[in-house]
Design a protein around this motif. Structure first.
Motif, mmCIF file in Angstrom:
data_model
loop_
_atom_site.group_PDB
_atom_site.id
_atom_site.type_symbol
_atom_site.label_atom_id
_atom_site.label_comp_id
_atom_site.label_asym_id
_atom_site.label_seq_id
_atom_site.Cartn_x
_atom_site.Cartn_y
_atom_site.Cartn_z
ATOM 1 N N ILE A 13 0.772 -1.116 -0.131
ATOM 2 C CA ILE A 13 0.348 -0.141 -0.014
ATOM 3 C C ILE A 13 0.540 1.329 -0.420
ATOM 4 C CG2 ILE A 13 -2.038 -1.226 0.900
ATOM 5 C CD1 ILE A 13 -1.480 -0.109 3.460
ATOM 6 N N MET A 14 1.730 0.881 0.616
ATOM 7 C CA MET A 14 2.914 1.970 0.571
ATOM 8 C C MET A 14 3.884 2.513 -0.593
ATOM 9 S SD MET A 14 4.867 2.574 4.288
ATOM 10 C CE MET A 14 6.006 0.902 4.690
ATOM 11 N N LEU A 15 3.657 1.323 -1.976
ATOM 12 C CA LEU A 15 4.093 1.490 -2.793
ATOM 13 C C LEU A 15 3.065 2.251 -3.320
ATOM 14 C CD1 LEU A 15 6.654 -1.951 -2.539
ATOM 15 C CD2 LEU A 15 7.549 0.379 -3.701
ATOM 16 N N LYS A 64 12.928 9.085 5.091
ATOM 17 C CA LYS A 64 12.597 10.417 5.006
ATOM 18 C C LYS A 64 11.079 10.472 4.449
ATOM 19 C CE LYS A 64 12.170 14.904 4.942
ATOM 20 N NZ LYS A 64 12.774 15.908 3.459
ATOM 21 N N THR A 65 10.853 9.931 2.917
ATOM 22 C CA THR A 65 9.888 9.697 1.424
ATOM 23 C C THR A 65 9.676 8.386 2.566
ATOM 24 O OG1 THR A 65 11.757 9.754 0.039
ATOM 25 C CG2 THR A 65 9.455 9.129 -0.641
ATOM 26 N N VAL A 66 10.192 6.939 2.288
ATOM 27 C CA VAL A 66 9.014 6.120 3.082
ATOM 28 C C VAL A 66 7.988 6.001 4.308
ATOM 29 C CG1 VAL A 66 9.130 4.373 4.441
ATOM 30 C CG2 VAL A 66 10.953 4.568 2.413
ATOM 31 N N PHE A 126 11.789 -0.907 4.512
ATOM 32 C CA PHE A 126 11.339 -0.603 3.777
ATOM 33 C C PHE A 126 12.205 0.081 2.391
ATOM 34 C CE2 PHE A 126 7.668 -1.210 6.581
ATOM 35 C CZ PHE A 126 6.499 -2.570 5.575
ATOM 36 N N SER A 127 12.469 0.709 3.245
ATOM 37 C CA SER A 127 13.705 1.680 1.800
ATOM 38 C C SER A 127 14.047 0.672 1.168
ATOM 39 C CB SER A 127 14.259 2.981 2.878
ATOM 40 O OG SER A 127 15.651 3.340 2.469
ATOM 41 N N SER A 187 14.595 -1.638 -4.728
ATOM 42 C CA SER A 187 15.028 -2.511 -5.209
ATOM 43 C C SER A 187 14.243 -3.074 -7.249
ATOM 44 C CB SER A 187 15.751 -3.554 -5.297
ATOM 45 O OG SER A 187 14.557 -3.932 -4.377
ATOM 46 N N ILE A 188 12.201 -2.626 -6.084
ATOM 47 C CA ILE A 188 11.381 -3.310 -6.619
ATOM 48 C C ILE A 188 11.114 -1.326 -7.773
ATOM 49 C CG2 ILE A 188 8.950 -3.198 -6.210
ATOM 50 C CD1 ILE A 188 9.149 -4.035 -4.029
ATOM 51 N N ILE A 189 10.873 -0.219 -7.297
ATOM 52 C CA ILE A 189 11.018 0.833 -8.231
ATOM 53 C C ILE A 189 11.373 1.280 -9.340
ATOM 54 C CG2 ILE A 189 10.613 2.753 -8.519
ATOM 55 C CD1 ILE A 189 8.195 2.344 -7.162
#
Lengths: 486, 98
Positions: A360-362, B7-9, B28-29, B34-36
């Motif tokens: 959901i964050m992505l 910070k963005t996360v 998560f960062s 890697s996903i993006i």
């Protein structure tokens, strides 16, 4: 007589001949669930009381000979994302752990009207997010063929319950392979119908423009029987088609000779397990012997299917899951909250697992100002190209044949540390959902004693051809009749 | 290489109303970057003059008469509400001062 190993139509014959009652049958399945399911762990909830009540009513219907359908008295299970009035519906998430819907999904109503008997609700990856069932917030489901392996996902509980004969049929849900991929891992037949063929009303939404409810069963014939009963227009879901539902079973025996079978060359590339590839090649030869014309076709945007699918999933899921906020239903963590925002933050932190949080964050990131065009809009444009790939292929052939997964079932824990690696197991099944086309998964062999699945992909609303082709294959092979030793 | 810093996360976590810890933000960062990056593969595709997909079941606007129908009673509806009072769902302060 092994009641649990019969097809729906075999059970139906016994029921109408009064050789067995639905109550006896239901008790037999409940007993088998008690014996076998502690090993497999496919059910989140067993609705014993309701099942026996429904079985009793089915027996009365059969006794009177009134309104008896092929599903009257047949015990089934349902993926735990489909609403059942009075029976807990969790999506295998802590946030809905104690949520008991006040209304039925249309599919639940239709099956109840047909007289089917709900045994319980099956485990899944939390909100459908996963390919192994390991993202269930409650427990792992084990593959009945090898208990150390995953059943696939996200309808892993449904596929495992079917493979272990813990229901006569089961209802799954396919957002990007969630029926077909676990069906392949567990040696089960399952169909993802055309988007809009089955009502989504009462289905807890993951991706509203991809989600398709579909049955899993012993064979294509049984899947056709169930689909006939759950498909159709629903005023509660305006994306359902008005077209009448064909009588799939009546035409299922039509010969497949002369049908044009397309083999998408992009699906048969490096990375596929050798045993999977050889099983698929054998299946193609079988169709050739059955008189189909085999043609190589191209779906040039195949490699973009996965990023398109996941991007749009993240975006839609981030919006759909906004309703899980701790104020109207489900988990609510309000202790120490000074305002309503705190309730949202605390509830969602405690209630969602890591994969859900991540997605959901992505999704919010992909939809946010400055990134919308680069990600969400771009993905919707490539989605158009994916759809055109299928349209162009279907101008030349009647159906396509492809694997359901590059490998057989992997071990529990094998892919949990790297989300991207887990996403890759969906590579063959995701493209159909952005395109909306139907696909049926069916067993086509074994590799190192583990089941191999293939899928047949069809034109919009042409489930009939898929059933005919799958049925023809199952008349000359017996892979689908193999069951695990439990 | 895309970098999504902590910070963005934390900012997007707040946008989706998700409480997260510093440690989670760091995990998560790393994953998000890697996903993006993987999604950036879509930039290879020429989408000039390609319209975005907007519908899937080829449905036009579907309209119906606005007729009042019974759905469920207030008591039934409130069964799942964590807190309710006088037939309403109860939540802490939404607007206004402390």
């Amino acid at each position: 007589m092994q009641l649990h190993s019969l097809t729906i139509r075999e059970i139906h014959q016994l029921l109408i001949a009064r050789q067995v009652s639905s109550v006896e049958l239901t008790r037999a399945f409940l007993q088998r669930i008690r014996e076998i399911d502690p090993k497999v762990r496919s059910y989140v909830t067993v609705s014993e009381e309701l099942a026996l009540e429904q079985a009793q009513k089915a027996d009365e219907r059969i006794a009177k000979g009134e309104n008896v359908t092929p599903l009257t008295g047949i015990p089934f299970s349902m993926k735990d994302c489909i609403s059942t009035r009075g029976v807990r519906t969790t999506c295998s998430s802590k946030i809905l752990e104690n949520y008991v819907p006040q209304y039925n999904a249309t599919v639940t109503d239709k099956l109840a009207e047909a007289g089917a008997v709900l045994l319980g609700k099956t485990n899944m990856d939390e909100f459908g997010m996963g390919s192994s069932c390991e993202n269930s917030a409650f427990f792992n489901t084990h593959n009945p063929w090898d208990l150390e392996r995953v059943p696939g996902g996200s309808s892993g509980g449904a596929a495992a319950a079917m493979a272990a004969s813990l229901a006569a049929f089961t209802i799954g849900e396919d957002t990007g392979g969630s029926v077909r991929m676990p069906a392949g891992f567990c040696n089960v037949t399952g169909i993802k119908p055309t988007y809009g063929r089955v009502s989504r009303y009462g289905l807890i939404a993951l991706v509203s423009s991809f989600d398709c409810i579909g049955p899993m069963a012993r064979d294509a014939y049984d899947c056709a029987t169930v689909l006939e009963h759950i498909a159709g227009h629903d005023p509660h879901d305006s994306t359902t088609y008005q077209f009448p539902v064909p009588n799939y079973t009546q035409h299922i025996n039509q010969p497949v000779k002369g049908m044009k079978l397309g083999i998408p060359k992009e699906y048969f590339v490096a990375g596929m397990e050798a045993g999977v590839e050889s099983a698929l090649q054998e299946a193609i030869r079988t169709y050739e012997k059955l008189g189909m014309e085999i043609h190589e076709v191209s779906l040039p945007h195949t490699k973009y299917g996965l990023p398109v699918y996941y991007l749009l999933l993240f975006a839609e899921a981030s919006a759909n899951l906004a309703r899980m906020d701790g104020t109207r239903f489900g988990l609510s963590v309000s202790e120490g909250a000074k305002d309503v925002i705190d309730i949202y933050l605390q509830t969602r932190r405690e209630g969602f697992g890591d994969e859900v949080k991540s997605r959901i964050m992505l999704g919010a990131y992909a939809l946010s100002a400055g990134y919308y065009d680069a990600y969400y809009l771009k993905a919707q444009k490539v989605r158009t190209l994916l759809r055109r790939d299928f349209e162009s292929a279907f101008s030349k052939v009647d159906l396509l044949l492809a694997p359901t997964c590059p490998t057989t079932a992997f071990k529990l824990g094998e892919k949990t540390s790297d989300p991207l690696e887990m996403y890759l197991s969906d590579i063959y099944v995701v493209a159909t959902n952005p395109a909306g086309v139907p696909a049926i998964a069916l067993p086509c062999g074994f590799s190192n004693n583990l089941p191999v699945g293939m899928q047949l992909i069809g034109k919009h609303l042409d489930e009939a051809t898929l059933f005919q082709a799958a049925h023809a294959y199952q008349q000359v092979t017996d892979w689908h009749k193999q069951t695990p030793n439990l | 290489m895309t970098t999504i810093d902590t910070k963005t996360v934390k900012h997007i976590a707040f946008l989706v109303r998700l409480g997260i810890s510093e440690e989670e933000a760091q995990t998560f960062s790393g994953q998000f970057s890697s996903i993006i990056d993987y999604f950036n593969m879509l930039n290879e595709v020429d989408t000039t003059n390609v319209p975005p997909a907007s519908d899937i079941a080829n449905a036009e606007n579907v309209l119906r008469e606005d007729v009042v129908q019974h759905s469920m009673s207030r008591e039934e509806f409130l069964k799942n509400a964590p807190q309710s009072e006088r037939g309403y769902i109860k939540v802490p302060t939404v607007l206004g001062e402390e």
